[in-house]
Design a protein around this motif. Structure first.
Motif, PDB file in Angstrom:
ATOM      1  N   ALA A   1     -41.701 -42.435  55.186  1.00 52.87           N
ATOM      2  CA  ALA A   1     -42.498 -43.150  54.174  1.00 52.87           C
ATOM      3  C   ALA A   1     -41.680 -44.288  53.574  1.00 52.87           C
ATOM      4  O   ALA A   1     -42.202 -45.378  53.320  1.00 52.87           O
ATOM      5  CB  ALA A   1     -42.948 -42.183  53.088  1.00 52.87           C
TER       6      ALA A   1
ATOM      7  N   VAL B   1     -40.729 -45.617  43.857  1.00 53.17           N
ATOM      8  CA  VAL B   1     -40.181 -46.367  44.984  1.00 53.17           C
ATOM      9  C   VAL B   1     -40.755 -45.783  46.276  1.00 53.17           C
ATOM     10  O   VAL B   1     -41.259 -44.669  46.280  1.00 53.17           O
ATOM     11  CB  VAL B   1     -38.640 -46.310  45.015  1.00 53.17           C
ATOM     12  N   ALA B   2     -40.624 -46.536  47.343  1.00 49.79           N
ATOM     13  CA  ALA B   2     -41.153 -46.083  48.630  1.00 49.79           C
ATOM     14  C   ALA B   2     -40.512 -44.753  49.002  1.00 49.79           C
ATOM     15  O   ALA B   2     -39.297 -44.624  48.999  1.00 49.79           O
ATOM     16  CB  ALA B   2     -40.867 -47.126  49.707  1.00 49.79           C
ATOM     17  N   GLY B   3     -41.331 -43.782  49.314  1.00 49.34           N
ATOM     18  CA  GLY B   3     -40.819 -42.452  49.658  1.00 49.34           C
ATOM     19  C   GLY B   3     -40.764 -41.536  48.470  1.00 49.34           C
ATOM     20  O   GLY B   3     -40.672 -40.322  48.606  1.00 49.34           O
ATOM     21  N   MET B   4     -40.792 -42.094  47.266  1.00 52.63           N
ATOM     22  CA  MET B   4     -40.753 -41.294  46.037  1.00 52.63           C
ATOM     23  C   MET B   4     -41.567 -41.993  44.969  1.00 52.63           C
ATOM     24  O   MET B   4     -41.046 -42.508  43.990  1.00 52.63           O
ATOM     25  CB  MET B   4     -39.293 -41.114  45.595  1.00 52.63           C
ATOM     26  N   GLU B   5     -42.864 -42.038  45.224  1.00 51.38           N
ATOM     27  CA  GLU B   5     -43.766 -42.615  44.233  1.00 51.38           C
ATOM     28  C   GLU B   5     -44.037 -41.580  43.148  1.00 51.38           C
ATOM     29  O   GLU B   5     -43.815 -40.385  43.349  1.00 51.38           O
ATOM     30  CB  GLU B   5     -45.098 -43.019  44.898  1.00 51.38           C
TER      31      GLU B   5
ATOM     32  N   ALA C   1     -40.146 -37.930  54.274  1.00 47.95           N
ATOM     33  CA  ALA C   1     -39.812 -38.794  53.135  1.00 47.95           C
ATOM     34  C   ALA C   1     -39.141 -40.075  53.633  1.00 47.95           C
ATOM     35  O   ALA C   1     -39.451 -41.181  53.178  1.00 47.95           O
ATOM     36  CB  ALA C   1     -38.897 -38.056  52.160  1.00 47.95           C
TER      37      ALA C   1
END
Lengths: 726, 152, 201
Positions: free
Chosen positions: B109, C91-95, B106
């Protein structure tokens, strides 16, 4: 764990050269067979399994420390090797670890069994490992000295070499193996002066980190054995229910499903993949004999607590003076009921286990906290001799006391036996959440009285709760009698450090029917909450500062007072905080360590509690790795905070209501407070590290909420609705 | 047979296209670094990258990755040299380690698109990954360290 | 310049601005002329029915006023505190797509899915939550706030054809659907438009 038994610690050292040329040293306890015969040590590479408390030195000088304790995050695969590396005089870069098998040689002297619990690994193994390593060091020195024909006391060991001080001649350990193996170990090797410790007491890097950042660390769920099948078990929705009838036609029709096996307490679906087993489980139709728990819900459990407390005397856990006489002298009295709920362990890695049961032997793999209990359990379930059971311990994706249980071990053993093939059983998160052994729910009735100066003249604490040992003790061959105390139910409540002239703590045993077990810090996980919050209430009743009030009731030189003062000083106790914020303090001893925490919280208008900062002061006696201790304190705070803010298992018609992380919420990144850990330098005996940070956090937060809002939380988890500003 | 590219290598599976990638990776391709934690996209232990973006593999079917590049923790770097992996070791972030593959994937990313993350960026990207050992503060410190070292 | 003249001038400018706003911004051209009082009543009645769908949990959860979507019929803040991001895709990492797939998954607690699961972007939030029917109506008609849709028919087309909108009527097990069927919803919206698209007062 309260099952300490006297262990014969007269150990002797056995050394031999094994296949591959490594020198193997081990502590053998009289009465057991030779280590290398039991485990074929050395024949297998380090990644395989060899005994604990063994030191393996390879020809290239690499040292493998075989650890029989389980690594569940607490850092034991680093702290125990540190002890060996220091006393053996080898460079940390040349040290690795390996998991040990189930064997008496690895009995944890602090537990009386091979077990990882009770925050006891360093406590149990510090002395035996130092001795074992010192013996090996002396043997290597003797071997070198003999080859140079000089007295051994003119040589020293340093960085994996023996050096003759006068001539500067030196020899690498790896070149001394054959000669050293012929030397008899001393029964009283000379131990290093602690001032010369090179690793002990220093923040040494963890040995298990590299494998945990690239996916190569092997957990139980990662085990793959040739020919292995996968299984999931459909369990009774009601606690304690049993299988009445099974219609497995649809399940067996699922592609990949090979077996459907009724186990009485559940029905196993075995398949060639986890996904197929899961589909098979969904297709399975089972009717259940629900049993008596179908009539039990959280409300009836609460009523049983209230009724039992009101109608039963209970067992006296501790009595000082006379509480009735104390009450007669009190200028002010206070009564309160405190409640702590059932809690799940919710380890990140759900329960799972792999077993390969053959006709006359068995081999098993998984993350466990008590290898020899596993060995015995598998032997019994598989019907094979105990010495024919090989236990392979993997990394544990969290333990917290859950992996002391044998339920998931039995699952895999029975299913492998039925299938005649290796079987890996995997619990889904829902299985794990709903079939846990829970931290007991506890109903507390507290009363106290203060004299005119505000000093307590009596304290009475009555706890109504389940007995963990009534069920869990059976695994250790211990049967709790009706008139017998189970200290895991009230530890932390019955021996208070505070000076109170008239004191009584009673335990009222209630059998709720909900399976209960050891949960990080066990009894102290709830007694610190009831005791330290009630103490805070007394301070308020006396009109005193909560810190000053506590200190006034403690011996100035006590370790309780020491950590309280340290935490308060580092937190800036007494400094003003913005409106809506507050600071709370709590202290607790558990597992021989003393921890005080100051929590700073902000309570929003909507009642939402944000913990902004936690300052933790810990006195754990002599410390092996301060960075690990700090990590454990940080982690303990998070574990306890998740429970205080959200944790609650409820029961409806005998069924556990919570299913997964969507309704049993742990703390997440955005809720994480700043945590500062301060350690008290100490040469006192080793206290525990993995658990003692958990007890003080709930009371510190609750006391901070009181400071912020004037509202007193007496029931966990903290309920936002009750803190809303109207 | 469905062809799937994982860590720049082509794998084949004959599992149903609705099968979650988590189990295909773990049980068929032998890539067990990606972990099962909850099965409902609540805990993030199973986080992988699909064309560089974070995905919870426990709810990502095979059909969603066909023609795309899948990256798992094993493929993040060939030798644990990704700045996050180095930072993780420097901070000794892992405890039990079970969630850490998901944490790192995570974070990786996030760093691709947000190379200099603020605390709020870190909260938002990392909130989906549960750690019961409580390593959050060290995870945060490791991300900042990796970012300071120019890591993506 | 006397103070009186100045005042008049100010009032004049204000009137001009308001007039421009009514014509140029809030009322798409095709509807400005049409309304009779009777039509307006009809339009408002239709809109007041249709708006129940916008306000339903399935639709409004992803149309919050702030940057955090909500979930469940009680509209609690979305688990894991997920955020809109600039493009509405997280958001990046948590789309959004980190968890939400192209279709629903069957089982308790699993995330719902539809193609291109997302929220409105940060610069065009198309807020449903906390709005009055009148305010929501105005917003729908305002190309500056409705995702740049210049005609109401364009908006209807989006509502009719976007599978993400259609998901509200196929939300997966355990989720309630909006109070009107998708067909009835479209019917009411068309009635509203055909009657001049007057907004509730």
């Amino acid at each position: 764990m309260k099952t300490k038994q006297e262990l014969d610690r007269r150990s002797f050292l056995k050394a031999s050269i094994v296949a591959g040329g490594a020198l193997v040293f081990g502590i053998n306890i009289p009465g057991t067979t030779k280590a290398e015969e039991r485990f074929g040590v050395g024949a297998a590479p380090a990644a395989d399994f060899s005994p604990n408390a063994f030191i393996k030195i390879a020809r290239d000088g690499k040292v493998t420390v075989v650890v029989g304790q389980s690594e569940m995050g607490q850092g034991v695969m680093t702290s125990l090797p540190m002890i060996v590396a220091d006393e053996l005089e080898v460079d940390w870069a040349n040290v690795t670890f390996a998991h040990g098998p189930a064997d008496k040689a690895f009995l944890n002297p602090a537990m009386g069994m091979q077990g990882t619990g009770g925050s006891s690994s360093v406590k149990g193994f510090f002395a035996p490992l130092r001795k074992a390593a010192a013996q090996v060091r002396e043997m290597l020195i003797a071997a070198a000295a003999a080859s140079w024909n000089v007295p051994a006391d003119t040589c020293i060991a340093e960085n994996g070499r023996v050096v003759h001080t006068a001539t500067k001649r030196s020899a690498a350990y790896g070149d001394l193996l054959e000669a050293a193996a012929k030397i008899a170990p001393s029964d009283k090797p000379k131990l290093k002066d602690p001032k010369d410790f090179r690793y002990i007491g220093k923040a040494v890097k963890r040995l298990d980190s590299p494998a945990k950042v690239n996916g190569t660390a092997v957990f139980g769920i990662d085990v793959k054995v040739p020919g292995m099948l996968y299984a999931i078990i459909l369990r009774s929705p009601v606690i304690g229910g049993t299988v009445k009838s099974v219609d497995d036609a649809a399940a067996k029709a699922v592609k990949g499903v090979t077996h459907v096996v009724s186990l009485g307490y559940g029905v196993g679906v075995i398949a060639d993949s986890f996904v197929a087993a899961r589909k098979g489980k969904s297709a399975l139709k089972v009717t259940w004999e629900e049993g008596p728990m179908a009539a039990v819900s959280s409300e009836t459990i609460m009523k049983s607590f209230v009724d039992a407390e009101a109608s039963k005397k209970g067992l006296e856990a501790k009595k000082i003076g006379d509480v009735a006489a104390g009450r007669a002298k009190a200028a002010k009295t206070l009564d309160a009921v405190y409640y702590a709920p059932f809690l799940a362990h919710a380890t990140m890695e759900p329960m799972n286990f792999t077993a390969d049961v053959r006709s006359d032997s068995a081999e098993v793999w998984g993350g466990v906290q008590a290898q020899m209990l596993v060995q015995g359990t598998v032997a019994k379930a598989a019907g094979v001799p105990v010495e024919k059971v090989k236990v392979n311990t993997t990394m544990l994706g969290g333990g917290f006391g859950r992996r002391f249980e044998m339920d998931y071990v039995i699952d895999a053993t029975l299913l492998s036996k039925a299938a005649g093939k290796p079987v890996k059983v995997v619990w889904t998160r829902e299985d794990d959440m709903q079939n846990d052994v829970y931290r007991p729910a506890v109903y507390n009735k507290l009363s106290a009285g203060l004299d005119a100066e505000g000093k307590p003249v009596f304290w009475r604490h009555r706890l109504a709760t389940d007995a963990i040992m009534a069920r869990a003790g059976k695994a250790f061959g211990f049967n709790l009698k009706d008139d017998q105390l189970d200290s895991s139910s009230f530890e932390g409540a019955h021996e208070l450090e505070y000076k109170i002239p008239n004191f009584q703590c009673d335990w009222i045993r209630v059998d709720t029917g909900v399976p209960v077990g050891f949960w990080r810090s066990v009894g102290s996980s709830h007694t610190a909450f009831s005791v330290e919050c009630f103490m805070d209430e007394l301070a308020a009743l006396a009109g005193k500062d909560p810190l000053e009030y506590r200190l006034s009731l403690l011996d100035e030189k006590s370790r309780h007072a020491g950590v309280l003062r340290l935490a308060a000083e580092k937190a800036g106790w007494g400094k003003k905080l913005p409106a809506g914020s507050g600071r709370g303090i709590a202290v607790a001893e558990s597992f021989g360590s003393y921890v005080a925490q100051v929590a700073e919280v902000t309570v929003g208008p909507d009642g939402k509690v944000k913990v902004d900062r936690v300052v933790c002061a810990a006195d754990c006696g002599q410390i092996v790795n301060p960075d690990t201790v700090a990590a454990q304190m940080e982690g303990s705070v998070v574990y306890g905070l998740s429970a205080a803010l959200y944790g609650e298992i409820t029961i409806k018609n005998g069924r556990v209501v919570q299913t997964n992380f969507n309704n049993y919420k742990p703390l997440r990144m955005n809720e994480m407070p700043k945590v500062e850990v301060h350690l008290v330098p100490s040469t006192a005996p080793h206290g525990g590290v993995g658990e003692p940070g958990t007890p003080p956090i709930a009371p510190a937060v609750v006391n901070a909420i009181f400071a912020a809002t004037g509202k007193r939380v007496r029931s966990l988890p903290i309920k936002t609705d009750e803190l809303k500003r109207s | 047979m469905t062809k799937i590219s994982v860590n720049k290598k082509v794998f084949e599976t004959d599992s149903d296209p609705s099968t979650p990638m988590l189990w295909v990776l773990r049980d068929e391709f032998g890539l067990t670094g990606t972990k099962f934690g909850c099965g409902i996209a609540q805990c993030g232990s199973c986080t992988i990258h699909v064309d560089g973006e974070a995905r919870r593999s426990c709810v990502t079917p095979i059909s969603a990755v066909v023609g795309k590049e899948v990256t798992t923790i094993e493929g993040l770097s060939p030798d644990s040299s990704h700045p996050l992996q180095k930072a993780w070791i420097a901070e000794d972030a892992p405890q039990c380690g079970y969630c850490q593959s998901g944490q790192i994937m995570a974070a990786a990313a996030m760093l691709k698109k947000t190379p200099k993350p603020t605390d709020a960026d870190i909260d938002q990207a990392m909130n989906g990954i549960i750690c019961r050992c409580g390593t959050y503060n060290r995870v945060r410190a490791a991300i900042k360290l990796a970012a300071a070292n120019g890591g993506k | 310049m006397s103070s009186r003249i100045l005042k008049l001038l100010v009032i004049g400018i204000a009137v001009a601005v308001i007039a421009f706003a009514r014509v140029g911004r809030f009322e798409p051209i095709e509807h400005v002329a049409a309304s009779t009082a009777e039509d307006a009543v009809k339009a408002r009645a239709a809109f007041n029915e249709a708006v129940k769908v916008f306000f339903s949990a399935r639709c409004s959860n992803c149309h919050p006023g702030g940057d955090a979507p909500t979930q469940g019929d009680e509209r609690r803040i979305h688990d894991q505190d997920v955020k809109r991001g600039t493009d509405g895709k997280g958001v990046a990492g948590m789309e959004c797509a980190t968890c939400h797939q192209a279709e629903n998954m069957d089982g308790e607690g699993l995330p719902p899915g539809a193609p291109n699961w997302h929220m409105p972007p940060a610069d065009n939030k198309m807020v449903f939550q906390g709005m009055t029917a009148a305010a929501l109506c105005q917003q729908l008609k305002d190309p500056a706030r409705n995702g740049g849709r210049k005609t109401l028919k364009e908006s209807i087309h989006h509502i009719e054809t976007d599978p993400l909108v259609g998901w509200a009527w196929n939300p997966g097990s355990g989720r309630t659907t909006p109070p009107l069927s998708q067909a009835d919803f479209l019917k009411k919206l068309n009635e509203w438009i055909d009657a001049g698209a007057a907004c509730p007062e």
